[in-house]
Design an enzyme around this catalytic site. Structure first.
Site, PDB file in Angstrom:
ATOM      1  CG  ASP A   1      -3.958   4.921  -1.789  1.00 25.26           C
ATOM      2  OD1 ASP A   1      -3.188   3.971  -1.546  1.00 25.26           O
ATOM      3  OD2 ASP A   1      -4.919   5.208  -1.064  1.00 25.26           O
TER       4      ASP A   1
ATOM      5  CG  ASP B   1      -1.769   1.202   1.359  1.00 23.32           C
ATOM      6  OD1 ASP B   1      -2.084   1.819   0.322  1.00 23.32           O
ATOM      7  OD2 ASP B   1      -2.152   1.560   2.492  1.00 23.32           O
TER       8      ASP B   1
END
Ligand SMILES: *[C@@H]1O[C@H](CO)[C@@H](O)[C@H](O)[C@H]1NC(C)=O
Ligand SMILES: *[C@@H]1O[C@H](CO)[C@@H](O)[C@H](O)[C@H]1NC(C)=O
Ligand SMILES: *[C@@H]1O[C@H](CO)[C@@H](O)[C@H](O)[C@H]1NC(C)=O
Ligand SMILES: *[C@@H]1O[C@H](CO)[C@@H](O)[C@H](O)[C@H]1NC(C)=O
Ligand SMILES: *[C@@H]1O[C@H](CO)[C@@H](O)[C@H](O)[C@H]1NC(C)=O
Length: 526
Positions: free
Chosen positions: A289, A87
């Protein structure tokens, strides 16, 4: 959300899928190391991933097909194995404790994806006070536990004294997360900035494995099983055209906490090659992201695109949906960054249209048999505008945290060759130019407030069909739209493995299915 109680089960059953051996791929060049990751396709759940760490609290509900990018690693001495989600939107690495609520509920999942038994690790050191580790993500999931230091191994690389979170309460997540953002975005930074610790990327530099706080992410095609992350380097064989450097935009107080870049244009090129929509001179802060599944844009961009392609917003299916047959449209959405002369990334419909699986493993269809897919964009309201995997798969992105810059290029799908160059100084190797014509400030510290979409109108739904697109989208072979479940046409992103069903989810799934009616007018075949 009618199905929110299913979230945990859904995650855990999906978690059994698609994990493959992760091969370390050390390359000849010094101080670079690459790692393949696998994509995991959990079953449809009421929420798509939105892993950007939250700054405060507001909730949004959104669901979608979701894909997690998973890497394997080991923790402890002797090593215990874990699969964690990569992430870029957060900065903490955490794993589940074997005595966590998640592991108690699904021991089999923990056995497979990892549940840490600290009593079996001779190098384990607990640090901080109990329950000091707390993180909440944009999708509302929350994880609580302790901090600890232990030995972390990723591929052939061993990091000593890696500070991690050991999750004791993780009601929504069946496996851990490796956040690779800025240290300044660690969850401890808000309460206790003096306790910021070196995260994985920083430790790779500190312990001499790479020279620069930098990595490149190649997510690859929606339909391929693997992608890769390269720490400390750039693989110039994994992109087409020019790699262009964009400055990362600081937040309003001039600190760097996330990967905000300036979006300067959006255009829609239809199937005939005509520009059906063009928005220029935007200066919008957007955050790259990888832990976010879809792409959040302002309503002023979303609405004309959704009505142009004839999408419908469905609460029950968790967002915008379109006929799966659109996945073979040759239209593209193009995103321009950094002002004049900046890079433009074309995103094809094959990447934006992805299948939805109901709890029985089937795909939703209209009465006329047309299979329904999700479209990977949503309203970001007033911000933040997260550019997640439905955008990122089309780009090769170099994240350089030392020099606060991003290198971005059109990806080269399924590239098999490799040309790895180490990142050493302040420039990104292989980058042809720098776009600096647009500057934006990330002032938004809250959460997306989704607004009701303009396309959700009674007229189009009463007919039980999708509204006709006003953009020219082309069409697929007629056989493509008639499948439910295992599709054979090339329409519905068929490379994605349908989820396996276990008995418990199947039973609860029925409850969920009954309540799944589209805005009251489009009705599923069951
Ligand atoms: C990665 O994790 C999966 C799931 O536990 C496992 O099947 C696989 O063998 C692991 N690969 C490595 C290299 O540990
Ligand atoms: C834990 O790791 C951090 C970061 O490497 C280090 O600074 C700290 O001294 C370690 N703490 C203990 C108790 O080992
Ligand atoms: C971790 O850091 C502490 C404190 O700096 C040090 O005493 C210890 O030897 C380190 N452990 C390892 C395995 O490097
Ligand atoms: C990449 O490979 C996958 C799986 O082999 C395939 O389904 C997909 O169509 C390929 N993508 C491109 C753009 O060729
Ligand atoms: C700047 O903003 C970041 C992110 O909210 C925060 O962590 C940091 O403490 C702020 N710095 C100052 C000087 O206000």
């Amino acid at each position: 959300m009618p199905c929110s109680a299913l979230r945990f089960l859904a995650l855990t059953s999906g978690a059994l899928l698609a994990l493959r051996h992760v091969a370390a791929a050390p390359e000849p060049s010094p101080k670079v190391f690459g790692l393949d990751f696998t994509k995991q396709v959990p079953r449809n759940t009421p929420e798509s991933y939105r892993l950007r760490k939250r700054q405060n609290t507001v909730s949004v509900d959104i669901s979608n097909e979701q894909i997690a990018y998973i890497i394997n690693m080991t923790v402890g001495t002797p090593p215990q194995s874990f699969s964690v989600q990569l992430d870029t939107g957060s900065s903490d690495l955490w794993i589940l404790s074997d005595i966590s609520d998640a592991c108690q509920q699904s021991p089999d999942v923990c056995q497979q994806l990892g549940g840490f038994d600290d009593t079996k690790s001779s190098t384990f050191v607990e640090i901080g006070s109990e329950d000091a580790f707390q993180i909440q993500y944009e999708d509302n999931s929350q994880v609580t536990g302790d901090y600890f230091n232990d030995t972390l191994a990723i591929g052939e690389t061993t990091i000593n004294n890696m500070t991690m979170g050991l999750a004791l309460q993780s009601p929504d997540r069946a496996f851990g997360i490796m956040g690779i953002g800025y240290d300044s975005d660690e969850s401890i930074a808000e309460q206790s900035p003096n306790d910021i610790y070196p995260n994985v990327v920083a430790q790779l530099v500190n312990q001499g494995y790479i020279n620069t706080l930098a990595y490149s992410l190649w997510l690859n095609d929606l339909n391929s099983n693997t992608g890769s992350i390269l720490f400390g380097g750039v693989d110039t064989a994994k992109f087409h055209g020019d790699l262009v450097v964009l400055p990362i935009q600081p937040s309003s107080n001039a600190s760097y906490t996330d990967f905000t870049v300036a979006l300067s244009s959006v255009s829609f090129i239809d199937a005939t090659g005509k520009t059906a929509l063009s928005q220029n001179n935007l200066a919008l802060p957007v955050i790259l992201d990888s832990g976010t599944t879809i792409t959040y844009v302002p309503d002023s961009t979303l609405d004309p695109i959704m009505s142009g392609i004839g999408a419908i917003n469905s609460d029950e299916l968790g967002g915008y949906v379109v006929p799966c047959s659109l996945s073979c449209s040759s239209a593209t959405l193009n995103f321009g960054f950094g002002g004049n002369g900046g890079p433009s990334i074309a995103v094809s419909f094959a990447e934006l249209v992805s299948p939805i699986y109901l709890d029985d493993g089937s795909q939703p269809t209209l009465k006329n048999g047309e299979t329904i897919c999700s479209f990977g964009m949503a309203s970001g309201g007033t911000g933040p505008f997260l550019f997640g995997d439905t955008f990122l798969r089309s780009a090769y992105v170099v994240y350089d945290l030392t020099n606060n810059q991003i290198g971005i290029a059109q990806t080269n799908y399924n590239a098999t060759s490799s040309n790895i160059v180490e990142i050493t100084g302040s420039s990104i190797p292989g980058a042809s130019s720098t776009a600096s014509g647009a500057a934006v400030t990330q002032t938004y510290m809250g959460h997306p407030q989704e607004t009701l979409p303009a396309t959700k109108k009674a007229g189009s739904q009463a007919t039980g069909s999708f509204p006709s697109p006003t953009f020219s989208l082309g069409s697929c072979a007629t056989s493509a739209s008639k499948n439910s479940g295992g599709s054979t046409g090339k329409s519905s992103a068929v490379g994605v493995v349908p989820p396996r069903i276990d008995a418990m989810t199947a039973v609860t799934g029925l409850v969920c299915l009954v309540s799944m009616v589209f805005g009251g007018s489009l009705v599923f075949m069951m």
